[in-house]
Design a protein around this motif. Structure first.
Motif, PDB file in Angstrom:
ATOM      1  N   ALA A  54       0.847  -1.230   0.008  1.00 22.90           N
ATOM      2  CA  ALA A  54       0.091   0.048  -0.090  1.00 22.90           C
ATOM      3  C   ALA A  54       1.031   1.138   0.064  1.00 22.90           C
ATOM      4  CB  ALA A  54      -0.912   0.032   1.242  1.00 22.90           C
ATOM      5  N   VAL A  55       1.845   1.349   0.749  1.00 20.93           N
ATOM      6  CA  VAL A  55       2.788   2.625   0.930  1.00 20.93           C
ATOM      7  C   VAL A  55       3.793   2.564  -0.205  1.00 20.93           C
ATOM      8  CG1 VAL A  55       4.405   3.662   2.575  1.00 20.93           C
ATOM      9  CG2 VAL A  55       2.406   2.596   3.462  1.00 20.93           C
ATOM     10  N   LEU A  77       4.799   5.193  -3.741  1.00 21.19           N
ATOM     11  CA  LEU A  77       4.963   6.599  -4.624  1.00 21.19           C
ATOM     12  C   LEU A  77       3.677   6.948  -4.320  1.00 21.19           C
ATOM     13  CD1 LEU A  77       6.849   5.341  -7.685  1.00 21.19           C
ATOM     14  CD2 LEU A  77       7.833   6.440  -5.795  1.00 21.19           C
ATOM     15  N   GLY A  78       2.581   6.135  -4.350  1.00 25.47           N
ATOM     16  CA  GLY A  78       1.118   6.769  -4.367  1.00 25.47           C
ATOM     17  C   GLY A  78       0.854   7.491  -2.862  1.00 25.47           C
ATOM     18  N   TYR A 112       5.478   2.500 -12.956  1.00 25.48           N
ATOM     19  CA  TYR A 112       5.886   2.868 -11.526  1.00 25.48           C
ATOM     20  C   TYR A 112       7.362   2.505 -11.401  1.00 25.48           C
ATOM     21  CZ  TYR A 112       4.771   2.485  -6.597  1.00 25.48           C
ATOM     22  OH  TYR A 112       4.528   2.598  -5.044  1.00 25.48           O
ATOM     23  N   PHE A 170      -5.765   3.329  -5.511  1.00 24.08           N
ATOM     24  CA  PHE A 170      -4.341   3.356  -5.993  1.00 24.08           C
ATOM     25  C   PHE A 170      -3.456   3.144  -4.519  1.00 24.08           C
ATOM     26  CE2 PHE A 170      -0.176   4.624  -7.219  1.00 24.08           C
ATOM     27  CZ  PHE A 170       0.110   4.230  -8.211  1.00 24.08           C
ATOM     28  N   SER A 171      -3.823   3.890  -3.875  1.00 25.06           N
ATOM     29  CA  SER A 171      -2.668   4.108  -2.461  1.00 25.06           C
ATOM     30  C   SER A 171      -3.104   2.726  -1.682  1.00 25.06           C
ATOM     31  CB  SER A 171      -3.145   5.200  -1.860  1.00 25.06           C
ATOM     32  OG  SER A 171      -2.088   5.294  -0.527  1.00 25.06           O
ATOM     33  N   LEU A 172      -4.334   2.486  -1.590  1.00 24.19           N
ATOM     34  CA  LEU A 172      -4.441   1.066  -0.819  1.00 24.19           C
ATOM     35  C   LEU A 172      -4.128  -0.182  -1.470  1.00 24.19           C
ATOM     36  CD1 LEU A 172      -7.739   1.865   0.857  1.00 24.19           C
ATOM     37  CD2 LEU A 172      -5.757   1.869   2.115  1.00 24.19           C
ATOM     38  N   SER A 173      -3.878  -0.353  -2.788  1.00 24.46           N
ATOM     39  CA  SER A 173      -3.779  -1.154  -3.745  1.00 24.46           C
ATOM     40  C   SER A 173      -4.702  -2.222  -3.965  1.00 24.46           C
ATOM     41  CB  SER A 173      -2.434  -2.214  -3.271  1.00 24.46           C
ATOM     42  OG  SER A 173      -1.116  -1.687  -3.065  1.00 24.46           O
ATOM     43  N   MET A 232      -7.062  -4.723  -8.232  1.00 22.54           N
ATOM     44  CA  MET A 232      -6.526  -5.401  -9.107  1.00 22.54           C
ATOM     45  C   MET A 232      -6.084  -6.547  -8.676  1.00 22.54           C
ATOM     46  SD  MET A 232      -2.652  -3.983  -9.345  1.00 22.54           S
ATOM     47  CE  MET A 232      -1.975  -5.739  -9.219  1.00 22.54           C
ATOM     48  N   SER A 283       4.641  -6.186  -4.771  1.00 20.09           N
ATOM     49  CA  SER A 283       3.369  -6.553  -4.781  1.00 20.09           C
ATOM     50  C   SER A 283       2.667  -6.854  -6.373  1.00 20.09           C
ATOM     51  CB  SER A 283       2.548  -5.806  -3.813  1.00 20.09           C
ATOM     52  OG  SER A 283       2.182  -4.660  -4.459  1.00 20.09           O
ATOM     53  N   LEU A 284       3.023  -5.539  -7.019  1.00 24.49           N
ATOM     54  CA  LEU A 284       2.851  -5.654  -8.496  1.00 24.49           C
ATOM     55  C   LEU A 284       3.122  -6.691  -9.231  1.00 24.49           C
ATOM     56  CD1 LEU A 284       2.900  -1.626  -8.721  1.00 24.49           C
ATOM     57  CD2 LEU A 284       0.830  -2.908  -9.088  1.00 24.49           C
TER      58      LEU A 284
HETATM   59  N1  PHE Z   1      -0.252   1.342  -3.300  1.00 22.56           N
HETATM   60  C1  PHE Z   1       0.916   1.482  -3.931  1.00 22.56           C
HETATM   61  C2  PHE Z   1       1.278   2.784  -3.883  1.00 22.56           C
HETATM   62  O1  PHE Z   1       0.573   3.572  -3.294  1.00 22.56           O
HETATM   63  C3  PHE Z   1       0.566   1.254  -5.584  1.00 22.56           C
HETATM   64  C4  PHE Z   1       0.115   0.066  -5.763  1.00 22.56           C
HETATM   65  C5  PHE Z   1      -1.032   0.160  -6.516  1.00 22.56           C
HETATM   66  C6  PHE Z   1       0.586  -1.206  -5.709  1.00 22.56           C
HETATM   67  C7  PHE Z   1      -1.960  -1.003  -7.046  1.00 22.56           C
HETATM   68  C8  PHE Z   1       0.073  -2.311  -5.970  1.00 22.56           C
HETATM   69  C9  PHE Z   1      -1.085  -2.419  -6.498  1.00 22.56           C
HETATM   70  O2  PHE Z   1       2.419   3.326  -4.171  1.00 22.56           O
END
Ligand code: PHE
Length: 460
Positions: free
Chosen positions: A36-37, A39-40, A117, A234-237, A240, A335-336
């Motif tokens: 989660a934590v 670049l977002g 990313y 996005f931030s919490l992943s 997807m 994680s991606l």
């Molecule tokens: N959550 C990550 C971030 O904030 C980006 C991310 C998005 C990671 C989706 C995994 C899935 O930087």
């Protein structure tokens, strides 16, 4: 420390015999927080806040993190832990029919997000390294231009992908879990330290009020709501299958709702603290106009500009900032790549190493496009934001209406408050979340379309 895991493996039948598992609860939490934590939180959140009008965006963002983020994370967790599969297989097993397409969309989204990313992470690494070697450039605008054009961004992108591939190849417990256990506490410490330092700057007040004092009117602005929603996913992943995949390596005994809550709060905490660094610094140096220009590069120009003006102290702080950003980027990138890798392992029945190398190489190649064009990067960013919203909507509908007895999975291992709220939360998942997320889908789809058109017609 790891023995309950082996018992788990045997209990869950043939298809989970070779499934890797997290060694410890803390390891899982830190890996999920690590996802989660990133670049977002430290790059995208502040620039979205600047774009979305400041404190109103922040307020809506908190509300959405709590009301949409936690339930949605719980949904992903429950699908992942029940099926012990990555997104495509999980949706096939629990949903059948066309549902695997949702998993497929997730894998595609992960692939596309990581492709750019990694490029941004490459810039971050370069800022950090050059900060150490020569300090930050006197003309940050020109420096950003230099960092993002030519061969260098490609080289850094490749290096960053190689690092990510290496960690994912090593596996869940020894690679992902170990890396997160060390890196996450480092990141927390640095970000908090930076926020304390920022509070000592003269002239930071305006930054705090922009960031923290919302105007009521903007709170009711639907666009701000949709933007905050997109940023929250996005931030919490979410949206997807990253959290779904991590939960597939989880033992039965975990309290999913409590973990989702912990992760969401940690993620919000880091984003919020990053704002407590960025906005005071920018106000103290009078760089607001650079950030409200709100391109992907705004922070890469404004912040180093501030670091330069602050002399030696600025240099130290700047290096710490880019180091923390690198740490966050690595654990998120892992994680991606894990989503794509796990899907290849599950779908093609291959082992981890070739899957990670194959998936990583593909992403590396796709990333050559955003590495050489900022316009392409912006387009992929907005298209994937839309994909995440679509994925989130499908996931909510899936768990709300299709999955068999999701509540049973969600409360398994939970107790007290975290178990008691689940049935009410499910009503929310069924009836309240789909229309709200559908709105985010509509808005972010429109936004992605506009970005694409402006870029193609040369206006970007
Ligand atoms: N959550 C990550 C971030 O904030 C980006 C991310 C998005 C990671 C989706 C995994 C899935 O930087």
């Amino acid at each position: 420390m790891t023995d309950p895991i082996d018992v788990e493996v045997q209990k869950h039948g043939e298809d989970s015999i070779q499934r890797e598992l997290f060694g410890t609860r803390l390891g899982f939490i830190l890996a999920a927080v690590g996802s989660a934590v990133g670049l977002g939180n430290m790059w995208r959140f502040p620039y979205r806040v600047a774009e979305g009008g400041g404190a109103a965006f922040v307020t809506l963002y908190i509300i959405l993190t709590l009301c949409l983020g936690i339930p949605l994370m719980l949904c992903e967790f429950s699908v992942g832990r029940r099926t012990r599969l990555s997104p495509i297989g999980a949706m096939r097993r629990e949903g059948g029919g066309a549902w695997p397409l949702v998993g497929f969309l997730g894998v595609l989204t992960g692939l596309l997000i990581l492709s750019y990313y990694s490029v941004i992470a490459g810039w971050v690494v370069r800022y950090g390294i050059e900060g150490i070697l020569h300090g930050f450039a006197a003309d940050p605008g020109a420096y950003f231009e230099q960092v993002t054009t030519g061969v260098a961004p490609i080289v850094y992108h490749i290096a960053f992908m190689v690092l990510t591939i290496t960690i994912v190849s090593v596996g869940v417990e020894k690679g992902i879990e170990k890396a997160s256990l060390i890196l996450m506490p480092v990141l927390f410490t640095i970000v908090i330290g930076l926020a304390v330092w920022a509070a000592t700057l003269v002239g930071s007040g305006e930054g705090y009020s922009f960031y923290l004092a919302p105007s009521f009117e903007e709170l009711l602005n639907p666009t701000t709501l949709a933007e905050a929603g997109g940023q929250a996913f996005f931030s919490l992943s979410l949206g997807m299958g990253a959290m779904l995949t991590f939960a597939s390596y989880l033992s039965r005994h975990e309290n999913l709702n409590r973990e989702a809550t912990t992760i969401a709060f940690s993620d919000f905490g880091v984003a919020f603290t990053a704002g407590l660094v960025v906005f005071p610094v920018i106000a103290a140096l009078g760089l607001q106009s650079q950030v409200s220009a709100s391109t992907v590069g705004a922070l890469f120009i404004a912040l180093p500009g501030a670091f330069v003006e602050m002399g030696t102290m600025g240099r130290v702080v700047g290096i710490a900032f880019f180091f923390a950003l690198t740490v966050g980027a690595v654990t998120s990138a892992v994680s991606l790549l894990e989503v794509v890798t796990a899907s290849m392992i599950d779908e093609f029945k291959i082992t981890r190493r070739p899957a990670a190398i194959g998936a990583g190489t593909l992403i590396l190649l796709v990333g050559l496009l955003p590495a050489t064009s900022l316009d392409a990067l912006g387009v992929i960013d907005s298209i994937t934001e839309w994909f995440l919203a679509v994925g989130a909507l499908c996931m909510t509908i899936f768990v709300g209406w299709r999955m068999k007895d999701p509540v049973a999975e969600m409360v398994d291992g939970a107790s007290g408050f975290f178990a008691a709220v689940v049935p009410t939360m499910m009503l929310f998942v069924k009836f309240v979340m789909p229309p709200i997320i559908a709105f985010v889908v509509f808005w972010s789809g429109r936004n992605a379309f506009n970005t694409l058109v402006t870029t193609l017609t040369g206006g970007g």
